[in-house]
Design an enzyme around this catalytic site. Sequence first.
Site, PDB file in Angstrom:
ATOM      1  N   CYS A  78      27.078 -20.733   2.252  1.00  0.00           N
ATOM      2  CA  CYS A  78      25.759 -21.383   2.284  1.00  0.00           C
ATOM      3  C   CYS A  78      25.787 -22.685   3.071  1.00  0.00           C
ATOM      4  CB  CYS A  78      25.254 -21.642   0.869  1.00  0.00           C
ATOM      5  SG  CYS A  78      26.311 -22.766  -0.050  1.00  0.00           S
TER       6      CYS A  78
ATOM      7  N   ASP B 179      26.781 -25.579   2.018  1.00  0.00           N
ATOM      8  CA  ASP B 179      26.562 -26.766   1.205  1.00  0.00           C
ATOM      9  C   ASP B 179      27.859 -27.562   1.020  1.00  0.00           C
ATOM     10  OD1 ASP B 179      24.022 -25.964   1.033  1.00  0.00           O
ATOM     11  OD2 ASP B 179      24.073 -25.339  -1.057  1.00  0.00           O
TER      12      ASP B 179
ATOM     13  N   CYS C  59      27.177 -22.484  -6.977  1.00  0.00           N
ATOM     14  CA  CYS C  59      26.828 -23.903  -6.814  1.00  0.00           C
ATOM     15  C   CYS C  59      27.520 -24.736  -7.890  1.00  0.00           C
ATOM     16  CB  CYS C  59      25.314 -24.097  -6.885  1.00  0.00           C
ATOM     17  SG  CYS C  59      24.378 -22.834  -6.009  1.00  0.00           S
TER      18      CYS C  59
HETATM   19 FE1  FES Z   1      25.341 -23.017  -1.985  1.00  0.00          FE
HETATM   20 FE2  FES Z   1      23.803 -23.784  -3.864  1.00  0.00          FE
HETATM   21  S1  FES Z   1      23.343 -22.305  -2.366  1.00  0.00           S
HETATM   22  S2  FES Z   1      25.696 -24.602  -3.332  1.00  0.00           S
END
Ligand code: FES
Length: 126
Positions: free
Chosen positions: A35, A37, A104
């Site tokens: 993702c 992040d 996450c």
């Molecule tokens: Fe990757 Fe939330 S979508 S940390």
Amino acid sequence: MIQYSKKVIEHFNNPRNMGEIKDPDGVGKVGNPICGDVMKVFIKVKDNKIADIKFKTLGCAAAIASSSMLTELAKGKTIKEALKITRMDIVKALGGLPEPKIHCSVLAQDALREAIKDYLSKKRSG
Ligand code: FES
């Protein structure tokens, strides 16, 4: 549409301990390649306890809520206790996370562990 618990929304809207610690004793940075992040956790250790903890998260709502909850769970804990905080503790404290968002919370768990590792390695060498 992903349904978040009230607690997740509350922590997302009002994150605790967000920011940076100047001169931290340990920093942990983790990222999720899928993702994209990124989460950074800073700790200050005193008498073998997490005296202060802050986070910076570039990520989704669940990642921000997980980091915020992580800081609440970790503050005041001994290093040993803090190392035992798992993603499940974070998910439970948040009142649950939707299945696709579990990773996450893993990010938050790992960021804290990295910060502690960093602290321990500095301590050993310093
Ligand atoms: Fe990757 Fe939330 S979508 S940390």
